[in-house]
Structure formats: C-alpha cells, structure tokens
Design a protein around this motif. Structure first.
Motif, mmCIF file in Angstrom:
data_model
loop_
_atom_site.group_PDB
_atom_site.id
_atom_site.type_symbol
_atom_site.label_atom_id
_atom_site.label_comp_id
_atom_site.label_asym_id
_atom_site.label_seq_id
_atom_site.Cartn_x
_atom_site.Cartn_y
_atom_site.Cartn_z
ATOM 1 N N LYS B 39 28.206 -7.059 13.174
ATOM 2 C CA LYS B 39 27.725 -7.741 13.456
ATOM 3 C C LYS B 39 26.936 -8.162 11.920
ATOM 4 C CE LYS B 39 25.181 -3.224 11.300
ATOM 5 N NZ LYS B 39 24.719 -1.830 11.157
ATOM 6 N N LEU B 43 26.695 -12.000 11.976
ATOM 7 C CA LEU B 43 24.999 -12.682 10.786
ATOM 8 C C LEU B 43 25.155 -13.892 9.191
ATOM 9 C CD1 LEU B 43 22.548 -11.626 10.171
ATOM 10 C CD2 LEU B 43 22.686 -10.306 8.963
ATOM 11 N N ASN B 44 26.479 -13.495 9.264
ATOM 12 C CA ASN B 44 26.307 -14.592 7.619
ATOM 13 C C ASN B 44 27.082 -15.495 8.571
ATOM 14 O OD1 ASN B 44 26.735 -13.127 5.468
ATOM 15 N ND2 ASN B 44 27.623 -11.530 5.980
ATOM 16 N N TYR B 47 23.466 -17.026 9.793
ATOM 17 C CA TYR B 47 22.512 -17.025 9.111
ATOM 18 C C TYR B 47 23.207 -18.807 8.414
ATOM 19 C CZ TYR B 47 20.914 -16.627 4.021
ATOM 20 O OH TYR B 47 20.218 -16.810 2.849
ATOM 21 N N LYS B 53 17.223 -15.685 7.576
ATOM 22 C CA LYS B 53 18.302 -14.035 8.284
ATOM 23 C C LYS B 53 17.279 -13.225 9.596
ATOM 24 C CE LYS B 53 18.977 -10.347 6.189
ATOM 25 N NZ LYS B 53 18.780 -8.569 5.002
ATOM 26 N N GLU B 57 19.103 -12.275 12.824
ATOM 27 C CA GLU B 57 19.061 -11.136 13.281
ATOM 28 C C GLU B 57 18.970 -11.095 14.719
ATOM 29 O OE1 GLU B 57 18.973 -8.385 9.524
ATOM 30 O OE2 GLU B 57 18.109 -7.804 11.481
ATOM 31 N N ASP B 58 17.979 -11.963 15.127
ATOM 32 C CA ASP B 58 17.477 -11.765 16.348
ATOM 33 C C ASP B 58 18.594 -12.633 17.243
ATOM 34 O OD1 ASP B 58 15.489 -10.797 16.194
ATOM 35 O OD2 ASP B 58 13.750 -12.445 15.240
ATOM 36 N N VAL B 60 22.049 -12.430 16.827
ATOM 37 C CA VAL B 60 22.678 -11.832 16.387
ATOM 38 C C VAL B 60 23.014 -10.978 17.857
ATOM 39 C CG1 VAL B 60 24.154 -9.876 15.692
ATOM 40 C CG2 VAL B 60 23.436 -12.585 14.266
ATOM 41 N N GLN B 61 21.217 -9.972 17.331
ATOM 42 C CA GLN B 61 20.795 -9.005 18.631
ATOM 43 C C GLN B 61 20.663 -9.403 19.761
ATOM 44 O OE1 GLN B 61 18.115 -6.508 17.705
ATOM 45 N NE2 GLN B 61 18.661 -5.692 15.876
#
Lengths: 178, 200
Positions: B39, B43-44, B47, B53, B57-58, B60-61
């Motif tokens: 995760k 995310l990085n 991002y 950010k 996150e969305d 990555v989810q």
C-alpha cells in the motif's frame, strides 16, 4: 545535432556506468573540456540523489477500513439474489412437472415395453382402474418423482454451492492494523 | 518483515508470488499481507504521478480492489510487483486523462502557488528541516509538469528504485525507450530545477 546534445543523451548511462569503455572515455574527455555539459552532469547527479530521498507519504489511518468496506460491498454486489418469490416459482414449476410426469407414466401414454419393475404391480386402493401389466409401481414412481424433483432443484443447489464457494469469510479480511 | 501465518512460525518471509498463489487458493490472509506490503510503495508511486494524496489513495484502493476481484488473472509469468504496478500505473494514467477531459487541469498548475501540492506527512521524520520540505515541494512541482510517459519512468526509476528491465514490464515499452525516456525526463527536470541546484 551538436556533440553536446549527443553527450547529453548519454549522460544517464554515463552516470550509471553502463557505457562501453571507449564511449565512456569520450564522454569523460568532453566533460573535462565543456563547462555547460559538466554543469548539466552535476545537476543530474544532484537531481537523482534528491529524487531518491524525497519524503515518502504514508497511507491514511482509514485506508484499511475503507478498503475493507469496498471489498464487502463488492462481494454483496456479486452475490446471486435468491428471493422467496424466485424460490416459490421454482418449486411450483417442480411440482407441476412432477405431476405431469406422474400423470403420463400412469396413463395410456406409458410405452408397453417398459418393464422397470420385475415384481408384480401393487394395487392401489384409491385408483379406479387396475394397474396395467408392465406399469411402473407406485414406489418406483415415487422415487422417480423424487429424482425428477431433485433434478429440478439442482440448479438452486448449485447456485447455493457456488455462493458458498465464492463467499468470502469477511471476518478473515482483517486488513492488518484494524 | 511480513510473514504468512505459517511463515511467521517458521521464520520465513513469503515472496509476493507465494502470497498471490495462496490468495488465489482462497487464503484471504495472504491478501492482507500483500496489501500491507504494497500500500505505501504504490501510494508513493501514484502520489508522485498525480501530485495529490487523496486521489492517490483512491487509485491505490481501486488497485487492491481489482486485485481482489481479478486475482485469477495473475499468471506467474510476470513478477507480482510488475503486475500490481501496471494496474496502478494504468489507473493513474486514466485519472490524469479524466482530469484533462474535465478541465480540472487548472491554470494553477503552471503558477507558483502552494495550493497545487499536498505537503507530505512528515510526522514520521521529525529531524527533517524546512529546507527539505520546500525542496520536496519544488521537486514534486517539477514532476507534475512532466508528461505522463516521462513521469511514469522517472518515478519508477529514481524514486521507487526499479531496474530498467522491471520498468519495461510495467510500462510495456522496449528497454531502449525506457532508458531514453528516463534520460530525457532527468534532463527536463534538471532544466526546471536549475535554480534549486544553484541555491544549494
């Protein structure tokens, strides 16, 4: 295209030391004599070092919970809907088919050469007509009706099984740190 | 160190490929471990790709949700990391295209305002000074200006540390193209960040 442009194209490879010795030597000589390319090379080294050290971001505390909710919703959407109405339609159809089957097998539509039951037919007191030779006995008929009924029920059972096999135990999706 | 239930007992760290195989066989705990393992790196990556950010996150989810739904699509001909980064990268590119279509690409992206960027969470590194924070923001701003094809390779190579060969698999482009794009992206960035380098 100037020689400086050619050198610039190779600066990353030079920096990562993946050039053949001859090309590497040429680039090195050029850098020694060209302040602009030398500056560009120094900038590239600085840049890659900075990029390697940028601050990492971390997922929010709600990340796991949000993901868990999305997964649960996804599973719900995928679950087959077996409503009471659908079930009653299925059962009604099964009963109707069973009745039809029972009717045809006991009436004149029964082929004469069928000899399923070698034992003498059992008389049924409620039946106005005597059983014909070769007719299927009531017990056999009952088992056939059951069999047919089971066949009709089968799709529903398969659905249920499929549902079970794909139904994820949501309690197991802990998504660590919850 | 992340270990599977069995692995924890045996003191062995399971590879990504072992975890995805277990997940494909119905072990949801393996999925948890993959999420935990990937995760933050994903995310990085996203991002740096998007520069925001919450959107990252969305994405990555959504990446993990697709992994959950399509776990059987993964075949062990590729590394799991390549596969999951490809999914995340494609979703991030789609998000960028969507932003462009809906004109959310505001003029502010080309101006020097601090609203453009979300400041990274630095709670975990109190020793970092203000200069580093500013440098990070300036670097992110320069990355945001790159086109997606350059952004993808530079983030994977210089921030995430992938090899050129791995990037070839993730970006689905030839090795020579990857190397060329990385070099060009670096040259563009250094051009944009000259002032930063001269200041330091």
């Amino acid at each position: 295209m100037s020689y400086c442009d050619t050198v610039k194209d190779l600066l990353s490879a030079y920096m990562e030391d993946v050039l053949d010795p001859e090309t590497k030597s040429k680039i090195q000589s050029h850098l020694e004599g060209c302040p602009a390319c030398r500056q560009t090379y120094a900038n590239l080294q600085f840049l890659t070092q900075k990029l390697r050290n940028v601050s990492p971001v971390a997922a929010s505390e709600e990340f796991d919970q949000k993901l868990r909710s999305k997964i649960i919703n996804e599973r719900r959407e995928q679950e087959p809907v077996i409503s009471i109405r659908n079930l009653s339609y299925g059962l009604s159809g099964a009963v109707a088919l069973a009745c039809a089957y029972f009717f045809f097998m006991t009436d004149s539509f029964t082929p004469a050469n069928i000899s399923v039951d070698p034992q003498p037919p059992v008389k049924i007191s409620s039946s106005p007509s005597s059983p014909k030779p070769g007719a299927i006995s009531v017990s056999k008929q009952t088992s056939l009706v059951k069999e047919e009924s089971n066949k009709l029920k089968q799709p529903i059972e398969i659905d249920t099984l499929r549902d079970k096999s794909t139904n994820i135990d949501q309690d197991k999706i802990i998504l660590v740190d919850q | 160190m992340i270990k599977t239930e069995t692995g924890v007992k045996q003191g062995i760290e399971a590879t990504d490929e072992v975890l995805i195989a277990r997940f494909q066989q119905g072990d949801n705990y393996a999925f948890d471990l993959l999420v935990k393992r990937y995760k933050d790196p994903l995310l990085n990556f996203v991002y740096r790709f998007l520069g925001e950010k919450n959107d990252a996150e969305d994405i990555v989810q959504e990446t993990f949700l697709r992994l959950f739904k399509n776990k059987h699509y993964y075949k062990e001909i590729a590394k799991f990391s390549t596969w999951i980064y490809t999914i995340a990268g494609n979703l991030a590119k789609t998000e960028l295209r969507k932003r462009k279509r809906h004109s959310l690409f505001s003029i502010s992206h080309y101006m020097s305002t601090e609203k453009d960027y979300e400041i990274p969470d630095e709670s975990g590194s109190p020793e970092r000074d203000a200069n580093s924070v500013i440098t990070d923001k300036i670097i992110q701003k320069a990355i945001n200006k790159l086109s997606p094809k350059f952004k993808q390779v530079i983030v994977l190579r210089d921030i995430q540390g992938f090899s050129y060969e791995e990037i070839t698999g993730i970006a689905d482009i030839p090795l020579g193209t990857v190397k060329s794009r990385v070099n060009r992206a670096r040259l563009k960035l250094q051009e944009d960040l000259k002032h930063l380098m001269n200041d330091v």
